[in-house]
Design a protein around this motif. Structure first.
Motif, short mmCIF file in Angstrom:
data_model
loop_
_atom_site.label_atom_id
_atom_site.label_comp_id
_atom_site.label_asym_id
_atom_site.label_seq_id
_atom_site.Cartn_x
_atom_site.Cartn_y
_atom_site.Cartn_z
N THR A 168 -30.72 1.67 8.90
CA THR A 168 -29.66 1.93 7.93
C THR A 168 -29.87 3.32 7.35
O THR A 168 -30.75 4.07 7.81
CB THR A 168 -29.67 0.87 6.82
OG1 THR A 168 -28.54 1.07 5.95
CG2 THR A 168 -30.95 0.95 6.00
N LEU A 169 -29.08 3.68 6.34
CA LEU A 169 -29.24 4.98 5.70
C LEU A 169 -30.51 5.02 4.86
O LEU A 169 -30.87 4.03 4.22
CB LEU A 169 -28.03 5.28 4.80
CG LEU A 169 -26.68 5.47 5.49
CD1 LEU A 169 -25.59 5.67 4.45
CD2 LEU A 169 -26.70 6.63 6.46
N ILE A 208 -24.44 1.03 8.32
CA ILE A 208 -24.05 2.25 7.61
C ILE A 208 -22.77 2.01 6.82
O ILE A 208 -22.65 2.44 5.66
CB ILE A 208 -23.89 3.41 8.60
CG1 ILE A 208 -25.24 3.77 9.22
CG2 ILE A 208 -23.28 4.63 7.91
CD1 ILE A 208 -25.15 4.83 10.30
N ARG A 209 -21.79 1.32 7.42
CA ARG A 209 -20.54 1.02 6.69
C ARG A 209 -20.83 0.19 5.45
O ARG A 209 -20.24 0.41 4.38
CB ARG A 209 -19.57 0.29 7.61
CG ARG A 209 -19.06 1.11 8.79
CD ARG A 209 -17.91 0.39 9.48
NE ARG A 209 -17.62 0.94 10.79
CZ ARG A 209 -17.99 0.38 11.93
NH1 ARG A 209 -18.65 -0.77 11.92
NH2 ARG A 209 -17.70 0.95 13.09
N ASP A 210 -21.72 -0.79 5.58
CA ASP A 210 -22.04 -1.65 4.44
C ASP A 210 -22.68 -0.85 3.31
O ASP A 210 -22.35 -1.04 2.13
CB ASP A 210 -22.98 -2.78 4.88
CG ASP A 210 -22.30 -3.74 5.86
OD1 ASP A 210 -21.06 -3.76 5.90
OD2 ASP A 210 -23.01 -4.46 6.58
N VAL A 211 -23.59 0.05 3.65
CA VAL A 211 -24.24 0.86 2.62
C VAL A 211 -23.25 1.82 1.97
O VAL A 211 -23.26 2.01 0.74
CB VAL A 211 -25.43 1.65 3.23
CG1 VAL A 211 -26.02 2.60 2.21
CG2 VAL A 211 -26.50 0.68 3.71
N ILE A 212 -22.38 2.43 2.77
CA ILE A 212 -21.36 3.34 2.21
C ILE A 212 -20.47 2.61 1.22
O ILE A 212 -20.14 3.13 0.14
CB ILE A 212 -20.54 3.96 3.36
CG1 ILE A 212 -21.39 4.97 4.14
CG2 ILE A 212 -19.28 4.64 2.81
CD1 ILE A 212 -20.68 5.56 5.35
N GLN A 213 -20.09 1.39 1.54
CA GLN A 213 -19.24 0.62 0.65
C GLN A 213 -20.01 0.17 -0.59
O GLN A 213 -19.50 0.23 -1.72
CB GLN A 213 -18.67 -0.59 1.38
CG GLN A 213 -17.69 -1.42 0.55
CD GLN A 213 -17.09 -2.57 1.33
OE1 GLN A 213 -17.44 -2.78 2.49
NE2 GLN A 213 -16.19 -3.31 0.71
N ALA A 214 -21.25 -0.29 -0.40
CA ALA A 214 -22.04 -0.78 -1.53
C ALA A 214 -22.40 0.34 -2.49
O ALA A 214 -22.41 0.14 -3.72
CB ALA A 214 -23.30 -1.48 -1.02
N GLN A 215 -22.71 1.53 -1.97
CA GLN A 215 -23.10 2.66 -2.81
C GLN A 215 -21.91 3.49 -3.28
O GLN A 215 -22.09 4.49 -3.97
CB GLN A 215 -24.07 3.56 -2.04
CG GLN A 215 -25.40 2.91 -1.69
CD GLN A 215 -26.23 2.61 -2.91
OE1 GLN A 215 -26.14 3.29 -3.92
NE2 GLN A 215 -27.06 1.58 -2.83
N ASN A 216 -20.71 3.09 -2.88
CA ASN A 216 -19.48 3.79 -3.30
C ASN A 216 -19.52 5.27 -2.90
O ASN A 216 -19.21 6.16 -3.70
CB ASN A 216 -19.25 3.65 -4.81
CG ASN A 216 -17.84 4.00 -5.21
OD1 ASN A 216 -16.92 3.93 -4.41
ND2 ASN A 216 -17.67 4.39 -6.46
#
Length: 400
Positions: A168-169, A208-216
């Protein structure tokens, strides 16, 4: 049927206006006029590539525009290494692309890699400062009496390269992408996609999509709604591919079926750059050059630049440059951090000084106490000596 003729004193009504035909002589010709103006002026397009060291940013840029825009870096022979030297400062390369009489003045900004140090907290500061400086320079040019020939170096798209770890990121990626997403059209890119299996790559993308969404984290989103169903479907496919997994290579290799393609050759086969089954290179190139270049330019102008301009207008007074305050809003965060750290250091020094002062006072009291004890001991010894001499003199006098 009787017809009534107007009298000499009456004025005949004007004839009705001729209808606007669709033969290209009315307002329907405005798009053609607009096209001619745009074709004559051309366009300025600025792309920035950033990310950690060793992810192949320069190689990707050369691959993206087919011809080698940037000269390949010379290998460091004295070190006997296969890796080119790292980019240590921001490098700006300008070129001009022309297709069907339409010219695009292209600017490539290659940023130094980061992530090599133990403390990478301030790794993104040079990149963020560069983005803000371009907005600042353009805004100051707009305030000049003569704006002809203004230089526009505002970044329209920032490709952030992510290492193909398969997990992940990293915290560093999250922090840098947050700061960049609010200033530029951020497009996440997975570098060296040929190092991951298709299953691991799909899982990595979803993480990566999940982290981008969770971290706004703000990333570029192309407009999906369109009157053309084909265009809408194409835009949906492009957005579903984000983050784009790419392979960079400027070498021509032969495939098993005899085709000459750009790619990388391995013992198990060839990883093709322009094969949608191998990577998303064609989708990313279509997004940047073919389908959404104008949207990237417009978004930069109407959103990111306007946000910066509005913030600056609210935090400073415009007028005579000699009366403008020296404080710049973009340094407020660093200034607050420095002030906080200075306050903490002062408090720590004061606490250390007080402890040192207490130790000195305690040592002084101890020495005074010992001095008093030694004084009393000296007095007692003096009394003993006097008593000894008195007794001795008494004995001598008795014997006589």
């Amino acid at each position: 049927m009787l017809s009534v003729s107007p009298s000499p004193n009456e004025v005949a009504p004007p004839p009705p206006p001729a209808p606007i035909t669709s033969t290209g002589t009315g307002i329907a010709n405005l798009p053609n006029q607009r096209h001619k103006i745009v074709a004559k002026n051309g366009a300025n397009f600025t792309v920035m590539v950033c990310g950690e060291s060793g992810v192949g940013k320069t190689t990707f840029v050369n691959t993206l525009f087919t011809s080698t825009i940037k000269e390949p870096k010379i290998l460091a022979k004295r070190h006997m290494t296969k890796n080119p030297p790292k980019t240590v400062q921001i490098q700006i390369t300008k070129a001009e692309l022309e297709e069907k009489m339409f010219k695009v003045k292209l600017t490539i900004i290659d940023t130094p890699g980061f992530g090599d140090y133990v403390n990478n907290r301030y790794a993104s500061i040079p990149i963020v400062d560069f983005l803000d400086d371009q907005h600042e320079k353009y805004m100051r040019q707009e305030q000049q009496p003569c704006r002809k020939g203004a230089v526009d170096m505002r970044v329209h798209a920032c490709l952030y390269f992510i290492k193909p770890t398969g997990h992940t990121l990293t915290p560093l990626d999250i922090e840098v992408m947050k700061r960049l997403g609010s200033r530029v059209n951020l497009i996440p890119v997975i570098a060296k996609a040929d190092t991951l299996t298709p299953a691991n790559l799909a899982k990595f993308k979803q993480n990566i999509r999940d982290v981008i969404q969770a971290q706004n984290i703000q990333v570029y989103s192309c407009p999906i709604e369109s009157d053309d169903e084909t265009t809408s479907r194409r835009n949906i496919n492009i957005m579903n591919a984000m983050p784009f997994a790419v392979i960079g290579s400027t070498q021509d290799v032969l495939t098993a079926d005899g085709r000459k393609v750009k790619g990388r050759e391995y013992s198990w086969g060839v990883a093709e750059v322009e094969n949608d089954e191998h990577c998303d290179f064609k989708k990313l190139r279509s997004l940047l050059i073919r389908t959404h270049m104008l949207d990237l330019i417009t978004t930069t102008e109407e959103n990111h630049y306007e946000n910066y301009r509005q913030t600056q207008m609210e935090t400073r007074k415009f007028g005579d440059p000699r009366t403008q305050p020296n404080e710049n809003a973009k340094f407020k965060e660093e200034e607050d951090a420095l002030r906080k750290r200075f306050t903490e250091q002062v408090k720590n020094e004061e606490s250390r000084f007080r402890m040192w002062e207490q130790r000195l006072l305690s040592e002084r009291d101890r020495l005074h106490s010992e001095l008093e004890q030694q004084g009393r001991r000296v007095t007692e010894l003096q009394h003993e000596i006097d008593s000894f001499y008195y007794q001795r003199d008494t004995v001598k006098s008795i014997r006589k």
